[in-house]
Design a protein around this motif. Structure first.
Motif, mmCIF file in Angstrom:
data_model
loop_
_atom_site.group_PDB
_atom_site.id
_atom_site.type_symbol
_atom_site.label_atom_id
_atom_site.label_comp_id
_atom_site.label_asym_id
_atom_site.label_seq_id
_atom_site.Cartn_x
_atom_site.Cartn_y
_atom_site.Cartn_z
ATOM 1 N N VAL A 428 0.708 -1.370 0.121
ATOM 2 C CA VAL A 428 -0.041 -0.050 0.159
ATOM 3 C C VAL A 428 0.840 1.323 -0.127
ATOM 4 N N GLN A 429 1.807 1.237 0.819
ATOM 5 C CA GLN A 429 3.049 2.516 0.772
ATOM 6 C C GLN A 429 3.446 2.709 -0.452
ATOM 7 N N LEU A 430 3.877 1.593 -0.934
ATOM 8 C CA LEU A 430 4.545 1.547 -2.427
ATOM 9 C C LEU A 430 3.457 2.209 -3.375
ATOM 10 N N LYS A 431 2.287 1.818 -3.290
ATOM 11 C CA LYS A 431 1.370 2.217 -4.203
ATOM 12 C C LYS A 431 1.139 3.819 -4.092
ATOM 13 N N ASN A 432 1.294 4.311 -2.705
ATOM 14 C CA ASN A 432 0.950 5.546 -2.520
ATOM 15 C C ASN A 432 1.982 6.404 -3.118
ATOM 16 N N LYS A 433 3.259 5.759 -3.190
ATOM 17 C CA LYS A 433 4.381 6.457 -3.822
ATOM 18 C C LYS A 433 4.133 6.639 -5.365
ATOM 19 N N TYR A 434 4.168 5.340 -6.212
ATOM 20 C CA TYR A 434 4.233 5.224 -7.570
ATOM 21 C C TYR A 434 2.875 5.247 -8.224
ATOM 22 N N ASP A 435 1.745 5.274 -7.783
ATOM 23 C CA ASP A 435 0.373 5.270 -8.323
ATOM 24 C C ASP A 435 -0.745 5.684 -7.242
ATOM 25 N N PRO A 436 -0.628 6.964 -6.793
ATOM 26 C CA PRO A 436 -1.402 7.419 -5.588
ATOM 27 C C PRO A 436 -2.921 7.423 -6.385
ATOM 28 N N THR A 437 -3.035 7.501 -7.482
ATOM 29 C CA THR A 437 -4.652 7.792 -7.958
ATOM 30 C C THR A 437 -5.241 6.481 -8.251
ATOM 31 N N ASN A 438 -4.258 5.451 -8.006
ATOM 32 C CA ASN A 438 -4.801 4.204 -8.573
ATOM 33 C C ASN A 438 -5.196 4.143 -9.907
ATOM 34 N N PHE A 439 -4.291 4.739 -10.814
ATOM 35 C CA PHE A 439 -4.407 4.589 -12.486
ATOM 36 C C PHE A 439 -4.397 3.133 -12.824
ATOM 37 N N PHE A 440 -3.539 2.520 -12.378
ATOM 38 C CA PHE A 440 -3.396 0.766 -12.691
ATOM 39 C C PHE A 440 -4.137 0.281 -11.590
ATOM 40 N N ARG A 441 -5.509 -0.115 -11.833
ATOM 41 C CA ARG A 441 -6.253 -0.503 -10.848
ATOM 42 C C ARG A 441 -7.351 -1.948 -11.361
ATOM 43 N N LEU A 442 -6.791 -2.027 -12.582
ATOM 44 C CA LEU A 442 -7.503 -3.463 -13.189
ATOM 45 C C LEU A 442 -6.671 -4.442 -13.019
ATOM 46 N N ASN A 443 -6.455 -4.847 -11.756
ATOM 47 C CA ASN A 443 -5.643 -6.115 -11.441
ATOM 48 C C ASN A 443 -6.355 -6.527 -10.044
ATOM 49 N N GLN A 444 -5.659 -7.475 -9.476
ATOM 50 C CA GLN A 444 -5.893 -7.584 -7.862
ATOM 51 C C GLN A 444 -5.274 -6.599 -7.183
ATOM 52 N N ASN A 445 -6.175 -5.689 -6.951
ATOM 53 C CA ASN A 445 -5.879 -4.217 -6.568
ATOM 54 C C ASN A 445 -5.352 -3.930 -5.244
ATOM 55 N N ILE A 446 -4.242 -3.355 -5.289
ATOM 56 C CA ILE A 446 -3.710 -2.641 -3.824
ATOM 57 C C ILE A 446 -4.161 -1.216 -3.841
ATOM 58 N N LYS A 447 -5.219 -0.840 -3.020
ATOM 59 C CA LYS A 447 -5.525 0.687 -3.026
ATOM 60 C C LYS A 447 -4.509 1.438 -2.595
ATOM 61 N N PRO A 448 -4.572 2.801 -3.154
ATOM 62 C CA PRO A 448 -3.304 3.689 -2.577
ATOM 63 C C PRO A 448 -3.443 4.018 -0.840
ATOM 64 N N ALA A 449 -4.714 3.858 -0.495
ATOM 65 C CA ALA A 449 -4.754 4.002 1.132
ATOM 66 C C ALA A 449 -5.298 3.038 1.885
ATOM 67 N N PRO A 450 -4.788 2.780 3.093
ATOM 68 C CA PRO A 450 -5.485 1.705 3.480
ATOM 69 C C PRO A 450 -7.008 1.655 3.763
ATOM 70 N N GLU A 451 -7.675 0.660 3.733
ATOM 71 C CA GLU A 451 -9.419 0.516 4.141
ATOM 72 C C GLU A 451 -9.573 0.381 5.394
ATOM 73 N N SER A 452 -10.568 0.846 5.770
ATOM 74 C CA SER A 452 -11.133 0.438 7.324
ATOM 75 C C SER A 452 -11.848 -0.774 7.398
ATOM 76 N N THR A 453 -12.075 -1.180 6.215
ATOM 77 C CA THR A 453 -13.113 -2.509 6.333
ATOM 78 C C THR A 453 -12.589 -3.347 5.293
ATOM 79 N N THR A 454 -12.929 -4.558 5.510
ATOM 80 C CA THR A 454 -12.349 -5.679 4.617
ATOM 81 C C THR A 454 -13.658 -6.339 4.130
ATOM 82 N N PRO A 455 -14.106 -6.265 2.671
ATOM 83 C CA PRO A 455 -15.225 -6.863 2.243
ATOM 84 C C PRO A 455 -14.925 -8.147 2.083
ATOM 85 N N VAL A 456 -16.036 -9.036 2.359
ATOM 86 C CA VAL A 456 -16.194 -10.605 2.457
ATOM 87 C C VAL A 456 -16.016 -11.174 0.962
ATOM 88 N N ASP A 457 -15.060 -12.253 0.920
ATOM 89 C CA ASP A 457 -15.037 -12.877 -0.322
ATOM 90 C C ASP A 457 -16.315 -13.109 -1.116
#
Length: 459
Positions: A428-457
């Protein structure tokens, strides 16, 4: 979308080809390995080189178009294409250059393992690569990269020496142990979250003929053979990778054990003898063969265009109870061809790399599980996906939370987090540095900022 003038400017600035929905070749250009995926991008840029990649990234960012990156297009999730966005297609960028003296090879991001092996084997060299030649080198490596040589030489990402990366802001960076070291750490297991990888440099190893082929058993021997396989494979030398697969093929259900022994043939014969002499196999095709022969054993099974559903995990306990549960489900619900439950052998050199040395964290696992269902008729989709889910549920009590990221489909954020394991927050910290807008998001995505909740599978 964008104006005709902007599109014309884009076309004029490319050395490669631009496909629009009305263009000849568009429908072929949007096809991917998994025939279940039917997406219609607004633009497909088939890049001829790095300059085209930079142009495409800048165009998508300036026009606010969602981006998909296509290397080999082999993702079961279909992340190589999108709807109403821009596809950066590297499939024409597939050159491979081998330096036999230094034992290195550099390949462009659109090369497949078939391309790579063709060049490296001309010099008697290879590195750990995917088990199907049509798999792209980039996607496999960025997700870690298991393959027939992984126990002797480690994962594909463990053999990566450097990579060229175009970031979301259009910069061209080299990632290696000496340059942008944090990015180099992240692309070795963090997937396509940080940029477009336009070339990859690998360490390659002497690989001559291997002992390869299959042992095939009737299904009624599956439990006893799998128990023997588990105990034998856990203590086998690094030169061995043996995968056990329950399958329903054109000739009915069976258990197949696929072998690749990369080492001295005479020694390999001794190592494999206990396995080959156990039970009563219907077929034993193991023989000294070129490495490329083993790499092509599954080519027909994984031919592009079939509809696919996969569910995967890593064994926490490959116990007698796990074997009973998996075999009992399979034997009681054998579907029409093709279905499989593959148990892949890990360990060896994989486990001798630290959990946090690369972004790929699942270093302790000795075996992985992959449930595969493939079919041709779209009308059978619901039933086939249901079989895959039920099969996975039978195995789930014996699996840990983690999963190999390259096997994950559209399964929700919780599953993506599980794929990155203990390294997720650092990613996540690396994402914040290199892709803070989540431009590359069509993947098993790492969001640029930590999430407070974790959705269920979701599957």
């Amino acid at each position: 979308m964008t104006g005709n003038k902007r599109i014309q400017e884009l076309r004029e600035n490319l050395r490669g080809r631009l496909f629009l929905p009305e263009d000849e070749g568009y429908d072929d250009a949007r096809k991917v390995f998994n025939g279940l995926i039917d997406k219609r991008p607004a633009l497909i840029v088939r890049c001829a080189g790095v300059a085209d990649v930079i142009t495409a990234v800048n165009f998508a960012r300036e026009t606010d178009l969602p981006v998909a990156i296509r290397g080999g297009g082999h993702s079961v999730a279909g992340n190589a294409v999108n709807n109403d966005g821009l596809v950066i297609d590297l499939s024409d960028m597939k050159s491979v250059h081998v330096d036999p003296e230094k034992q290195t090879a550099r390949a462009e991001g659109g090369a497949t393992w078939g391309d790579f092996d063709h060049e490296t084997q001309a010099f008697g060299l290879a590195t750990t690569g995917g088990i199907v030649p049509s798999t792209g080198i980039a996607g496999l490596t960025l997700g870690g990269g298991i393959g027939y040589l992984n126990r002797k030489f480690g994962l594909a990402c463990d053999n990566l020496l450097s990579a060229d990366v175009v970031t979301a802001d259009g910069r061209f960076l080299k990632a290696s142990a000496g340059e942008h070291e944090d990015l180099f750490w992240g692309i070795r297991g963090g997937g396509g979250n940080f940029g477009v990888v336009t070339s990859l440099e690998y360490r390659v190893h002497p690989v001559g003929p291997v002992l390869g082929g299959e042992l095939i058993y009737p299904l009624d021997q599956a439990k006893e053979v799998l128990r023997f396989y588990r105990d034998w494979s856990t203590t086998a030398p690094d030169e061995v990778r043996a995968d056990a697969t329950l399958l329903s093929g054109p000739h009915g259900p069976a258990l197949a054990i696929m072998i690749c022994y990369c080492g001295a043939i005479e020694e390999g014969e001794k190592v494999l003898q206990p396995l080959r002499s156990f039970g009563t196999p219907m077929a034993d095709t193991i023989a000294p063969v070129p490495y490329a022969t083993v790499q092509n054993l599954l080519t027909e099974v994984f031919r592009p265009g079939l509809l696919h559903y996969w569910k995967a995990g890593l064994f926490r306990s490959f116990s007698d109870e796990a074997i009973d549960a998996i075999v009992d489900f399979f034997a009681g619900a054998v579907p029409a061809p093709f279905a499989a439950v593959a148990i892949e052998q890990l360990g060896g050199a994989i486990s001798r790399v630290g959990v946090q040395d690369t972004a790929f964290s699942h270093r302790h696992a000795q075996h992985s599980l992959l449930v595969l269902r493939m079919w041709q008729n779209p009308a059978e989709t619901e039933a086939n996906i249901d079989w895959g889910r039920r099969c996975y549920r039978a195995a789930a009590p014996f699996l840990e939370e983690g999963v190999y990221v390259n096997y994950v489909g559209e399964e929700g954020e919780a599953r993506a987090r599980a794929a990155y394991g203990v390294n997720y927050e650092r990613l996540v910290q690396l994402k914040n540095k290199y892709d803070p807008t989540n431009f590359f998001r069509l993947n098993q995505n790492i969001k640029p900022a930590p999430e407070s909740t974790t959705p269920v599978d979701q599957t």
